[in-house]
Write a protein that holds these residues in place. Structure first.
Motif, PDB file in Angstrom:
ATOM      1  N   SER A 103      -2.350   8.136 -14.753  1.00 36.13           N
ATOM      2  CA  SER A 103      -2.143   7.888 -13.146  1.00 36.13           C
ATOM      3  C   SER A 103      -3.305   7.234 -12.571  1.00 36.13           C
ATOM      4  O   SER A 103      -3.223   6.509 -11.534  1.00 36.13           O
ATOM      5  CB  SER A 103      -1.608   9.036 -12.675  1.00 36.13           C
ATOM      6  OG  SER A 103      -1.326   9.094 -11.475  1.00 36.13           O
ATOM      7  N   PHE A 104      -4.327   7.842 -12.896  1.00 41.81           N
ATOM      8  CA  PHE A 104      -5.527   7.376 -12.309  1.00 41.81           C
ATOM      9  C   PHE A 104      -5.892   6.124 -12.485  1.00 41.81           C
ATOM     10  O   PHE A 104      -6.200   5.100 -11.669  1.00 41.81           O
ATOM     11  CB  PHE A 104      -6.562   8.260 -12.658  1.00 41.81           C
ATOM     12  CG  PHE A 104      -8.219   7.637 -12.133  1.00 41.81           C
ATOM     13  CD1 PHE A 104      -8.573   8.041 -10.669  1.00 41.81           C
ATOM     14  CD2 PHE A 104      -8.946   7.108 -12.979  1.00 41.81           C
ATOM     15  CE1 PHE A 104      -9.707   7.410 -10.161  1.00 41.81           C
ATOM     16  CE2 PHE A 104     -10.319   6.928 -12.531  1.00 41.81           C
ATOM     17  CZ  PHE A 104     -10.559   7.107 -11.129  1.00 41.81           C
ATOM     18  N   LEU A 105      -5.870   5.613 -13.957  1.00 41.33           N
ATOM     19  CA  LEU A 105      -6.043   4.364 -14.323  1.00 41.33           C
ATOM     20  C   LEU A 105      -4.794   3.371 -13.367  1.00 41.33           C
ATOM     21  O   LEU A 105      -5.312   2.210 -13.138  1.00 41.33           O
ATOM     22  CB  LEU A 105      -6.045   4.008 -15.657  1.00 41.33           C
ATOM     23  CG  LEU A 105      -7.113   4.582 -16.490  1.00 41.33           C
ATOM     24  CD1 LEU A 105      -7.010   4.607 -17.881  1.00 41.33           C
ATOM     25  CD2 LEU A 105      -8.242   4.235 -16.021  1.00 41.33           C
ATOM     26  N   ILE A 165       1.254  12.552  -9.162  1.00 42.89           N
ATOM     27  CA  ILE A 165       0.835  13.787  -9.113  1.00 42.89           C
ATOM     28  C   ILE A 165       2.117  14.959  -9.317  1.00 42.89           C
ATOM     29  O   ILE A 165       1.933  16.104  -9.799  1.00 42.89           O
ATOM     30  CB  ILE A 165       0.321  14.001  -7.792  1.00 42.89           C
ATOM     31  CG1 ILE A 165      -0.944  13.178  -8.016  1.00 42.89           C
ATOM     32  CG2 ILE A 165       0.032  15.447  -7.324  1.00 42.89           C
ATOM     33  CD1 ILE A 165      -1.794  12.928  -6.265  1.00 42.89           C
ATOM     34  N   ALA A 166       3.260  14.569  -8.818  1.00 42.62           N
ATOM     35  CA  ALA A 166       4.276  15.386  -8.881  1.00 42.62           C
ATOM     36  C   ALA A 166       4.743  15.468 -10.235  1.00 42.62           C
ATOM     37  O   ALA A 166       5.271  16.865 -10.602  1.00 42.62           O
ATOM     38  CB  ALA A 166       5.684  14.879  -8.012  1.00 42.62           C
ATOM     39  N   ILE A 203      -0.704  21.377 -21.437  1.00 42.08           N
ATOM     40  CA  ILE A 203      -1.913  21.051 -20.634  1.00 42.08           C
ATOM     41  C   ILE A 203      -2.758  19.660 -21.017  1.00 42.08           C
ATOM     42  O   ILE A 203      -2.968  19.019 -20.335  1.00 42.08           O
ATOM     43  CB  ILE A 203      -2.996  22.369 -20.683  1.00 42.08           C
ATOM     44  CG1 ILE A 203      -2.132  23.766 -20.138  1.00 42.08           C
ATOM     45  CG2 ILE A 203      -4.004  21.886 -19.775  1.00 42.08           C
ATOM     46  CD1 ILE A 203      -1.629  23.396 -18.884  1.00 42.08           C
ATOM     47  N   SER A 204      -2.619  19.662 -22.558  1.00 44.01           N
ATOM     48  CA  SER A 204      -3.263  18.403 -22.973  1.00 44.01           C
ATOM     49  C   SER A 204      -2.350  17.188 -22.592  1.00 44.01           C
ATOM     50  O   SER A 204      -2.892  16.038 -22.323  1.00 44.01           O
ATOM     51  CB  SER A 204      -3.418  18.187 -24.528  1.00 44.01           C
ATOM     52  OG  SER A 204      -2.064  18.424 -24.818  1.00 44.01           O
ATOM     53  N   ILE A 205      -1.085  17.263 -22.433  1.00 45.47           N
ATOM     54  CA  ILE A 205      -0.079  16.260 -21.867  1.00 45.47           C
ATOM     55  C   ILE A 205      -0.565  15.941 -20.372  1.00 45.47           C
ATOM     56  O   ILE A 205      -0.158  14.847 -20.045  1.00 45.47           O
ATOM     57  CB  ILE A 205       1.500  16.598 -22.188  1.00 45.47           C
ATOM     58  CG1 ILE A 205       1.711  16.722 -23.658  1.00 45.47           C
ATOM     59  CG2 ILE A 205       2.231  15.429 -21.445  1.00 45.47           C
ATOM     60  CD1 ILE A 205       3.030  17.212 -24.009  1.00 45.47           C
ATOM     61  N   LEU A 206      -0.602  16.931 -19.600  1.00 48.39           N
ATOM     62  CA  LEU A 206      -0.952  16.860 -18.390  1.00 48.39           C
ATOM     63  C   LEU A 206      -2.064  15.974 -18.124  1.00 48.39           C
ATOM     64  O   LEU A 206      -2.275  15.184 -17.236  1.00 48.39           O
ATOM     65  CB  LEU A 206      -1.038  18.297 -17.903  1.00 48.39           C
ATOM     66  CG  LEU A 206      -1.325  18.443 -16.260  1.00 48.39           C
ATOM     67  CD1 LEU A 206       0.072  18.619 -15.658  1.00 48.39           C
ATOM     68  CD2 LEU A 206      -2.104  19.592 -15.921  1.00 48.39           C
ATOM     69  N   MET A 207      -3.348  16.429 -18.931  1.00 48.80           N
ATOM     70  CA  MET A 207      -4.446  15.673 -18.734  1.00 48.80           C
ATOM     71  C   MET A 207      -4.220  14.280 -18.940  1.00 48.80           C
ATOM     72  O   MET A 207      -5.071  13.351 -18.279  1.00 48.80           O
ATOM     73  CB  MET A 207      -5.427  16.286 -19.780  1.00 48.80           C
ATOM     74  CG  MET A 207      -6.003  17.651 -19.416  1.00 48.80           C
ATOM     75  SD  MET A 207      -6.795  17.755 -17.617  1.00 48.80           S
ATOM     76  CE  MET A 207      -5.829  18.940 -16.777  1.00 48.80           C
ATOM     77  N   ALA A 241       0.858  -1.085  -0.003  1.00 51.32           N
ATOM     78  CA  ALA A 241       0.077   0.003  -0.040  1.00 51.32           C
ATOM     79  C   ALA A 241       0.854   1.222  -0.017  1.00 51.32           C
ATOM     80  O   ALA A 241       0.549   2.159  -0.641  1.00 51.32           O
ATOM     81  CB  ALA A 241      -0.891  -0.046   1.235  1.00 51.32           C
ATOM     82  N   ASP A 242       2.012   1.313   0.967  1.00 48.75           N
ATOM     83  CA  ASP A 242       2.949   2.178   0.629  1.00 48.75           C
ATOM     84  C   ASP A 242       3.526   2.643  -0.594  1.00 48.75           C
ATOM     85  O   ASP A 242       3.546   3.721  -1.109  1.00 48.75           O
ATOM     86  CB  ASP A 242       3.984   2.275   1.917  1.00 48.75           C
ATOM     87  CG  ASP A 242       3.716   2.453   3.055  1.00 48.75           C
ATOM     88  OD1 ASP A 242       2.393   2.682   3.550  1.00 48.75           O
ATOM     89  OD2 ASP A 242       4.226   1.617   4.202  1.00 48.75           O
ATOM     90  N   ARG A 243       3.800   1.473  -1.394  1.00 51.16           N
ATOM     91  CA  ARG A 243       4.430   1.623  -2.731  1.00 51.16           C
ATOM     92  C   ARG A 243       3.275   2.355  -3.662  1.00 51.16           C
ATOM     93  O   ARG A 243       3.673   3.271  -4.493  1.00 51.16           O
ATOM     94  CB  ARG A 243       4.787   0.219  -3.059  1.00 51.16           C
ATOM     95  CG  ARG A 243       6.100  -0.092  -2.505  1.00 51.16           C
ATOM     96  CD  ARG A 243       6.506  -1.441  -3.067  1.00 51.16           C
ATOM     97  NE  ARG A 243       7.805  -1.963  -2.285  1.00 51.16           N
ATOM     98  CZ  ARG A 243       8.028  -2.933  -1.536  1.00 51.16           C
ATOM     99  NH1 ARG A 243       6.820  -3.704  -1.415  1.00 51.16           N
ATOM    100  NH2 ARG A 243       9.185  -3.358  -0.834  1.00 51.16           N
ATOM    101  N   VAL A 244       2.027   1.671  -3.530  1.00 48.11           N
ATOM    102  CA  VAL A 244       1.041   2.325  -4.503  1.00 48.11           C
ATOM    103  C   VAL A 244       0.908   3.781  -4.178  1.00 48.11           C
ATOM    104  O   VAL A 244       0.684   4.424  -5.193  1.00 48.11           O
ATOM    105  CB  VAL A 244      -0.356   1.355  -4.190  1.00 48.11           C
ATOM    106  CG1 VAL A 244      -1.391   2.099  -5.007  1.00 48.11           C
ATOM    107  CG2 VAL A 244      -0.092   0.064  -4.577  1.00 48.11           C
ATOM    108  N   VAL A 245       0.750   4.127  -2.900  1.00 48.99           N
ATOM    109  CA  VAL A 245       0.681   5.665  -2.727  1.00 48.99           C
ATOM    110  C   VAL A 245       1.809   6.532  -3.260  1.00 48.99           C
ATOM    111  O   VAL A 245       1.614   7.510  -3.632  1.00 48.99           O
ATOM    112  CB  VAL A 245       0.305   5.963  -1.058  1.00 48.99           C
ATOM    113  CG1 VAL A 245       0.535   7.238  -0.850  1.00 48.99           C
ATOM    114  CG2 VAL A 245      -1.076   5.127  -0.670  1.00 48.99           C
ATOM    115  N   ALA A 246       3.034   5.795  -3.060  1.00 42.79           N
ATOM    116  CA  ALA A 246       4.504   6.650  -3.527  1.00 42.79           C
ATOM    117  C   ALA A 246       4.044   6.756  -5.012  1.00 42.79           C
ATOM    118  O   ALA A 246       4.575   7.741  -5.631  1.00 42.79           O
ATOM    119  CB  ALA A 246       5.588   6.060  -3.253  1.00 42.79           C
TER     120      ALA A 246
END
Length: 94
Positions: free
Chosen positions: A70-72, A41-42, A60-64, A30-35
């Motif tokens: 990252s979410f997936l 995000i960073a 901005i398109s690259i950011l999205m 879990a710590d690894r997943v959060v990292a």
């Protein structure tokens, strides 16, 4: 404005190394997943700061795209930790 963005870029870059250490040496999965999520995000913050420094809206398109990936990835890791598999196949036992 560019000086503040450059200072922020340095701070975020240093924090990425801290997250990388936690992703490698994390005591639990879990710590690894959060990292790994924090690294995503960073990286989004780094792209946004580069966009400010270079005064261009094209990043901005690259950011999205990075935000969606990252979410997936976070959802996939969470499902793997919960059930042990990412894709579940339905089998008919006849």
């Amino acid at each position: 404005m560019k000086i503040m963005a450059s200072i922020g870029l340095i701070i975020v870059s240093i924090s990425i190394f801290g997250y990388l250490y936690r992703a490698i040496k994390g005591p639990s999965m879990a710590d690894r997943v959060v990292a790994l999520d924090a690294i995503g995000i960073a990286l989004m913050a780094v792209i946004a700061l580069f966009s400010i420094i270079l005064n261009t809206p094209h990043f901005i398109s690259i950011l999205m795209l990075l935000a969606v990936l990252s979410f997936l990835g976070t959802i996939s890791f969470a499902k793997f930790m919960d059930k042990g598999e990412i894709i579940e196949y339905e089998r008919d036992d006849i």
